[in-house]
Structure formats: C-alpha cells, structure tokens
Design a protein around this motif. Structure first.
Motif, PDB file in Angstrom:
ATOM      1  N   PRO A  47      -5.875 -26.358-106.015  1.00 16.10           N
ATOM      2  CA  PRO A  47      -5.573 -26.967-104.516  1.00 16.10           C
ATOM      3  C   PRO A  47      -6.977 -26.635-103.806  1.00 16.10           C
ATOM      4  O   PRO A  47      -7.228 -26.102-104.305  1.00 16.10           O
ATOM      5  CB  PRO A  47      -4.113 -26.013-104.271  1.00 16.10           C
ATOM      6  N   LEU A  48      -6.499 -27.389-102.693  1.00 19.82           N
ATOM      7  CA  LEU A  48      -7.828 -26.840-101.588  1.00 19.82           C
ATOM      8  C   LEU A  48      -7.175 -25.312-100.925  1.00 19.82           C
ATOM      9  O   LEU A  48      -9.050 -24.988-101.036  1.00 19.82           O
ATOM     10  CB  LEU A  48      -7.192 -27.590-100.233  1.00 19.82           C
ATOM     11  N   GLU A  49      -6.698 -24.457-101.215  1.00 20.51           N
ATOM     12  CA  GLU A  49      -6.887 -22.969-100.913  1.00 20.51           C
ATOM     13  C   GLU A  49      -7.090 -22.823-101.837  1.00 20.51           C
ATOM     14  O   GLU A  49      -7.685 -21.350-101.186  1.00 20.51           O
ATOM     15  CB  GLU A  49      -5.522 -22.323-100.730  1.00 20.51           C
ATOM     16  N   ARG A  50      -7.939 -22.647-102.757  1.00 15.00           N
ATOM     17  CA  ARG A  50      -8.255 -22.175-104.108  1.00 15.00           C
ATOM     18  C   ARG A  50     -10.329 -22.445-104.203  1.00 15.00           C
ATOM     19  O   ARG A  50     -10.855 -21.845-105.081  1.00 15.00           O
ATOM     20  CB  ARG A  50      -7.577 -22.121-105.389  1.00 15.00           C
ATOM     21  N   ALA A  51     -10.702 -23.421-103.120  1.00 18.71           N
ATOM     22  CA  ALA A  51     -11.312 -23.639-102.891  1.00 18.71           C
ATOM     23  C   ALA A  51     -12.613 -22.245-103.214  1.00 18.71           C
ATOM     24  O   ALA A  51     -13.302 -22.289-103.916  1.00 18.71           O
ATOM     25  CB  ALA A  51     -11.663 -24.318-101.514  1.00 18.71           C
ATOM     26  N   ILE A  52     -12.517 -21.174-102.509  1.00 12.96           N
ATOM     27  CA  ILE A  52     -13.462 -20.597-102.947  1.00 12.96           C
ATOM     28  C   ILE A  52     -13.585 -19.632-104.209  1.00 12.96           C
ATOM     29  O   ILE A  52     -15.204 -19.952-105.174  1.00 12.96           O
ATOM     30  CB  ILE A  52     -13.365 -19.180-101.917  1.00 12.96           C
ATOM     31  N   GLU A  53     -12.660 -19.889-104.937  1.00 12.93           N
ATOM     32  CA  GLU A  53     -11.936 -19.002-106.714  1.00 12.93           C
ATOM     33  C   GLU A  53     -13.215 -20.652-107.115  1.00 12.93           C
ATOM     34  O   GLU A  53     -14.497 -20.585-108.293  1.00 12.93           O
ATOM     35  CB  GLU A  53     -10.923 -19.721-107.110  1.00 12.93           C
ATOM     36  N   ALA A  54     -13.246 -21.788-106.727  1.00 17.57           N
ATOM     37  CA  ALA A  54     -13.727 -22.940-107.311  1.00 17.57           C
ATOM     38  C   ALA A  54     -15.621 -22.831-106.610  1.00 17.57           C
ATOM     39  O   ALA A  54     -16.429 -22.502-107.510  1.00 17.57           O
ATOM     40  CB  ALA A  54     -13.728 -24.211-106.674  1.00 17.57           C
ATOM     41  N   LEU A  55     -15.942 -22.605-106.084  1.00 21.60           N
ATOM     42  CA  LEU A  55     -16.790 -22.157-105.671  1.00 21.60           C
ATOM     43  C   LEU A  55     -17.393 -20.818-106.789  1.00 21.60           C
ATOM     44  O   LEU A  55     -18.987 -21.363-106.997  1.00 21.60           O
ATOM     45  CB  LEU A  55     -17.300 -22.153-104.232  1.00 21.60           C
ATOM     46  N   GLU A  56     -17.155 -19.940-106.914  1.00 15.89           N
ATOM     47  CA  GLU A  56     -17.376 -18.708-107.480  1.00 15.89           C
ATOM     48  C   GLU A  56     -17.785 -19.321-108.802  1.00 15.89           C
ATOM     49  O   GLU A  56     -18.807 -18.473-109.711  1.00 15.89           O
ATOM     50  CB  GLU A  56     -16.599 -17.346-106.880  1.00 15.89           C
ATOM     51  N   LYS A  57     -16.986 -20.294-109.023  1.00 17.06           N
ATOM     52  CA  LYS A  57     -17.517 -20.386-110.670  1.00 17.06           C
ATOM     53  C   LYS A  57     -19.324 -21.854-110.998  1.00 17.06           C
ATOM     54  O   LYS A  57     -19.343 -21.243-112.177  1.00 17.06           O
ATOM     55  CB  LYS A  57     -16.424 -22.175-111.195  1.00 17.06           C
ATOM     56  N   ILE A  58     -19.730 -21.710-109.904  1.00 15.33           N
ATOM     57  CA  ILE A  58     -20.661 -22.084-109.485  1.00 15.33           C
ATOM     58  C   ILE A  58     -22.094 -21.656-110.019  1.00 15.33           C
ATOM     59  O   ILE A  58     -22.411 -22.375-111.099  1.00 15.33           O
ATOM     60  CB  ILE A  58     -20.861 -23.144-108.739  1.00 15.33           C
TER      61      ILE A  58
END
Length: 313
Positions: A288-299
């Motif tokens: 979900p959009l709310e977990r954007a930071i979590e998604a970016l941290e995987k990069i």
C-alpha cells in the motif's frame, strides 16, 4: 489528496504521508486518478541526493511510473477521454508526483493501458519497459539475428529487455544468478550464464550488443564480450561515459550511456507486445502507499527480481 512527500534531500527520514492539494491539469494535460505507482531505483537515489535535484524542488512527491484512470481532461487534449485507463512515465526528470492519489501529466507522455494488464502490472512496466525498448530498438537498432548480452537479466529492466530483444528477433544471452535462470529462460533467453561461477567474457566474446544494467566495476570488463565494432549501452551513471568510451576505444568497440525519456510511441509499442502476450512484467511485491518508505529501503539491497509496486486506493 494523500501523498508521500519529502521535505529534505539526503535520506528517507523526512518522507511522510501527508494531505496536499489535488493538482489541476493545464492545457494538453490530463488528471490521472492513480491506481498504482512503480518503485524504481531512481526514486531512492533521488531521495538520498543522487538524482536529478536540479530538475526538482522541495517539498517533493516521488514517483514517475504511474497507472490509473483519466479523471479530467485539460483544454486542447484529444488523446484521451474521462474514464480511459492509462499508464506512463511522464515529465521525467522533472517531478510528476506519482506517490499520490492524483497526478497531472502531459497527454502525449501516456498511453492506453492494455486490457489484459492490471494497474499494478502497468505501473511496473513504463520506466523499465521504456528503458529496455529505447536501448534495444532506438539506440542499438536490434533486429533479427543480433546477438544481445543482457547483464542483469532478471532485474526490473533486465527481465523486460530479454523479452523486448526476443520480440525484435535477437539471440539473447542472459546473465544472472543461477537461482534466477529458470525465470530468465521462460522469458525467452537462448543462453544463460551465472556470473557468480563463470567469467562472462570467457564465455562470450562476439556479442553485437551488451545491455549493461549492473553498473560499477562490472561495466568496463563487459566490453570484452563484444565483437569488434560492437556496442555496450550502460543504464548506470557509474562509471561515467568518458571512462567507458576510453576503454571501449582501446578494444575497438563502442560505449554509450543511456537514460530513458517519456515517449508515448514506445509505450504503445510495449502495449502492443503486452496485448499479444509477448511481454509480461514480473511484479515481485505490491504494497500500500503507506508503506512507500519500506519499499524504497529495499532498493539499495539489490538482487531484486522484477518490480515493486505501490497500490493507491
């Protein structure tokens, strides 16, 4: 509207979910109600201060890879009507603000979403797909019989590049870890090399084109995989193009750097491949959009298969 907004460059710490005004489409633009947005390395690198800051201002809403529904059509726009399902990679490197519920975008930088593709898949394909298409079709002019080596063949761009190259008639050598070989083989690769157990340039020395997606220390050694006069195209900023070209000249080959750009013609070519089942995107996770930071941290962890997507309700 809800949006993920960053107030300081340098880290993800100042990135928060906030309420901001909904954008208004200017003439030749459309307002897109965003259903999903792709998460890309450029999003992370921009946040930490290694992106195109001279084209952006703070506070900044990240995200370029959008898919959604046309909510409003600006004056003079005839490409779309309200209710059309669209996808694209608009405005890059200037901000479009994709990590949000709405974005205004030039109509000629979007395309109709194929009916056989979900919003999440469409959000995963624009940037990576444009990168693959423009590198192979426009820069390298790949055609039937061209021998193409793709370094990073299981990644976000790489797994699409394998399919695009095959659609253009190329013989494809995919370089990836052994555990990713089955995926890359299913995508159409003719030969697979595990770079952790083999030296790629001991195996291949006659490629017409090398698509270099790993970057860093992997780039210049890959020049030796080319035949004389062959072309390496790097989608990474490091090493810089001057270093690549100097090393290439000594070997009698060519080197080029590459950055994708908004292009509705290429988007429509990709949509055609998708419609006919010749191109599929691997979505590794949907958050979900709310977990954007979590998604970016995987990069920065690297070695991701396919793409991560944020779903916007």
């Amino acid at each position: 509207m809800r949006a993920i907004q960053q107030t300081e460059w340098g880290s993800l710490d100042s990135m928060k979910l906030v309420e901001v005004p909904r954008p208004e489409p200017l003439p030749t633009e459309v307002l897109v109600r965003i259903k999903a947005v792709g998460v890309n390395p450029i999003d992370y690198h921009t946040a930490v201060g290694r992106g195109y800051m001279n084209a952006l201002t703070l506070p900044h809403i990240p995200g370029w890879d959008i898919s959604g529904i046309v909510e409003e059509v600006g004056f003079g726009t005839t490409r779309f009507k309200v209710g059309d399902e669209v996808f694209g990679f608009p405005r890059f490197p200037r901000a479009v603000g994709g990590y949000a519920e709405y974005a205004a975008a030039p109509s000629r930088q979007l395309a109709l979403k194929p009916a056989n593709m979900s919003f999440e898949e469409a959000a995963a394909i624009a940037l990576a797909g444009l990168t693959a298409w423009q590198m192979l079709a426009d820069v390298a002019e790949v055609g039937p019989g061209t021998k193409v080596l793709i370094n990073g063949a299981a990644g976000g761009v790489g797994h699409l590049a394998v399919q695009v190259a095959k659609s253009l008639g190329a013989y494809v050598v995919g370089v990836a870890r052994k555990e990713k070989h089955e995926l890359v083989r299913k995508l159409g690769a003719d030969r697979l090399i595990d770079y952790t157990t083999s030296v790629v340039t001991d195996e291949i020395t006659d490629a017409d084109v090398v698509i270099e997606l790993a970057g860093g220390d992997a780039t210049i050694p890959m020049l030796k995989a080319l035949r004389k006069g062959g072309l390496l195209i790097s989608a990474r900023k490091l090493p810089n193009i001057a270093e690549i070209q100097e090393a290439a000249a000594k070997l009698g080959v060519r080197g080029s750097s590459f950055v994708a750009e908004p292009d509705y013609v290429a988007l429509e070519n990709l949509a055609g491949l998708i419609h006919h089942g010749s191109l599929k995107v691997e979505v590794s996770s949907v958050l979900p959009l709310e977990r954007a930071i979590e998604a970016l941290e995987k990069i920065p962890q690297g070695h991701l298969v396919g793409k991560t997507v944020l779903k916007v309700s």
